[in-house]
Design a protein around this motif. Sequence first.
Motif, short mmCIF file in Angstrom:
data_model
loop_
_atom_site.label_atom_id
_atom_site.label_comp_id
_atom_site.label_asym_id
_atom_site.label_seq_id
_atom_site.Cartn_x
_atom_site.Cartn_y
_atom_site.Cartn_z
N ILE A 132 -5.23 19.13 5.87
CA ILE A 132 -6.45 18.71 6.56
C ILE A 132 -7.28 19.91 6.98
N GLU A 133 -8.57 19.86 6.65
CA GLU A 133 -9.55 20.86 7.11
C GLU A 133 -10.49 20.18 8.10
N PRO B 209 0.82 -1.21 0.00
CA PRO B 209 0.00 0.00 0.00
C PRO B 209 0.86 1.26 0.00
N TYR B 210 0.25 2.37 -0.39
CA TYR B 210 0.86 3.67 -0.10
C TYR B 210 0.28 4.10 1.23
N ILE B 211 1.13 4.49 2.17
CA ILE B 211 0.68 4.78 3.53
C ILE B 211 0.76 6.28 3.82
N TYR B 212 -0.37 6.86 4.23
CA TYR B 212 -0.42 8.25 4.68
C TYR B 212 -0.48 8.26 6.20
N SER B 213 0.54 8.74 6.85
CA SER B 213 0.53 8.86 8.31
C SER B 213 -0.31 10.05 8.72
N LEU B 214 -1.14 9.87 9.74
CA LEU B 214 -2.08 10.91 10.17
C LEU B 214 -1.61 11.57 11.47
N PRO B 215 -1.99 12.82 11.69
CA PRO B 215 -1.63 13.50 12.94
C PRO B 215 -2.41 12.95 14.13
N GLU B 216 -1.97 13.30 15.33
CA GLU B 216 -2.57 12.77 16.55
C GLU B 216 -4.06 13.10 16.67
N THR B 217 -4.48 14.21 16.12
CA THR B 217 -5.89 14.59 16.21
C THR B 217 -6.80 13.56 15.54
N LEU B 218 -6.21 12.70 14.68
CA LEU B 218 -6.99 11.66 14.01
C LEU B 218 -6.61 10.26 14.50
N ASP B 219 -6.05 10.16 15.69
CA ASP B 219 -5.71 8.86 16.25
C ASP B 219 -6.93 7.94 16.33
N GLU B 220 -8.11 8.53 16.55
CA GLU B 220 -9.33 7.74 16.69
C GLU B 220 -10.18 7.77 15.42
N LYS C 8 -14.60 14.96 -6.16
CA LYS C 8 -14.48 16.29 -6.75
C LYS C 8 -13.08 16.87 -6.60
N ASP C 9 -12.40 16.56 -5.50
CA ASP C 9 -11.04 17.06 -5.34
C ASP C 9 -10.09 15.97 -4.80
N SER C 10 -10.47 14.70 -5.01
CA SER C 10 -9.63 13.56 -4.63
C SER C 10 -9.23 13.59 -3.16
N SER C 11 -10.17 13.94 -2.31
CA SER C 11 -9.91 13.97 -0.86
C SER C 11 -10.75 12.91 -0.16
N VAL C 12 -10.54 12.80 1.14
CA VAL C 12 -11.30 11.85 1.95
C VAL C 12 -11.92 12.59 3.12
N PHE C 13 -13.23 12.48 3.28
CA PHE C 13 -13.89 12.98 4.48
C PHE C 13 -13.78 11.90 5.56
N ALA C 14 -13.61 12.34 6.80
CA ALA C 14 -13.42 11.39 7.90
C ALA C 14 -14.01 11.94 9.18
N ILE C 15 -14.32 11.05 10.08
CA ILE C 15 -14.71 11.41 11.44
C ILE C 15 -13.80 10.66 12.40
N GLY D 207 -17.18 15.39 17.88
CA GLY D 207 -18.04 15.68 16.74
C GLY D 207 -17.42 16.62 15.72
N TRP D 208 -16.31 16.19 15.12
CA TRP D 208 -15.65 16.97 14.08
C TRP D 208 -15.67 16.21 12.77
N LEU D 209 -15.92 16.94 11.68
CA LEU D 209 -15.80 16.39 10.33
C LEU D 209 -14.46 16.87 9.77
N PHE D 210 -13.67 15.93 9.27
CA PHE D 210 -12.36 16.24 8.71
C PHE D 210 -12.37 16.03 7.20
N LYS D 211 -11.62 16.85 6.50
CA LYS D 211 -11.39 16.65 5.08
C LYS D 211 -9.89 16.49 4.87
N ILE D 212 -9.50 15.29 4.44
CA ILE D 212 -8.08 14.96 4.30
C ILE D 212 -7.72 14.98 2.82
N HIS D 213 -6.91 15.95 2.43
CA HIS D 213 -6.43 16.02 1.05
C HIS D 213 -5.21 15.11 0.94
N LEU D 214 -5.34 14.08 0.11
CA LEU D 214 -4.29 13.06 0.01
C LEU D 214 -3.12 13.58 -0.82
#
Length: 297
Positions: free
Chosen positions: A97-98, A52-63, A72-79, A84-91
């Motif tokens: 990350i927004e 796989p290609y691995i994207y390491s995530l920051p601590e705020t997304l540990d869970e 539309k912009d090749s990103s991933v929405f995540a929770i 109760g935060w919605l994240f948008k991860i631009h790969l």
Amino acid sequence: MPQPTRDQLQYQLLSKSFLFLIMTGIVVFFVDCNGFKKTQYPSPPGYNFSDPYIYSLPETLDEISGVVYYPKDSSVFAIQDEKGWLFKIHLKTPLFIEKWKFSNSGDYEDLALFDSTFYVLKSKGVIEKFKFSSGDTLYFQAFKIPEEGKNEFETLFYDSTLHQLILICKNCQNDSKKEVSSWSFDPKTDSFSSSFAIETSKIRAQINEDDQKLKPSAAAINPLTGELYILASVNKALVILNKDHSLKSSYKIDPSLFKQPEGITFTPKGDLIISNEAVEKSGADILFFKYNKSKNR
């Protein structure tokens, strides 16, 4: 005391040497079996689970506990679980990350997106539905499955052929070891109804876990085949169902790579994306598996 003869001394020396070789052989055998041999895990058609290609995530997304691809912009929405935060991860490299606040703290498990509206699943079978409008105004509603009792869910996905959101039980009160039930949610009427059941006897046999229940943690439909891919983090397994929800195949997955897989989604081209929560000293990450048509055999 009589002294040993020369022949006796040679015999003792040979005996000790033989014993040493036996003991050395045993050590080498165990080192070879446990230290150098690596279990080979098969991959589903079209994918190479060892590369796989691995994207390491920051601590705020540990869970991180649910993902959905946004073409539309090749990103991933995540929770993430608990907040109760919605994240948008631009790969990209580095990641961009927004995030937006949609609710208070809670046990959030999975995420789906349909018609510009987000649906977040909570563990007790509650769907929180929200949509952002101009000025970041939030339109929010919550709906709970009508069945009472001890029910636990971690899986939510949108089925475009049924035009329904599907919730799959992880551990529901009325389920037995022989099957896993599911519910559908109609986004047009905001109503629930019972859906399909997954027969698990063949699945448990294929992954060699006949004594343990199947506990789904995420699911998504492969856009190229229409097959349903179900992750089971507890079982360290991937299950693939046909369009009629009959079993196609089951795979054990490598626990050193799939540390705690809690999210799954696909790109329109069939690329597979799986998210791992952080475990012990290993942080959260996203695994990206490129679809390879030549491997789809």
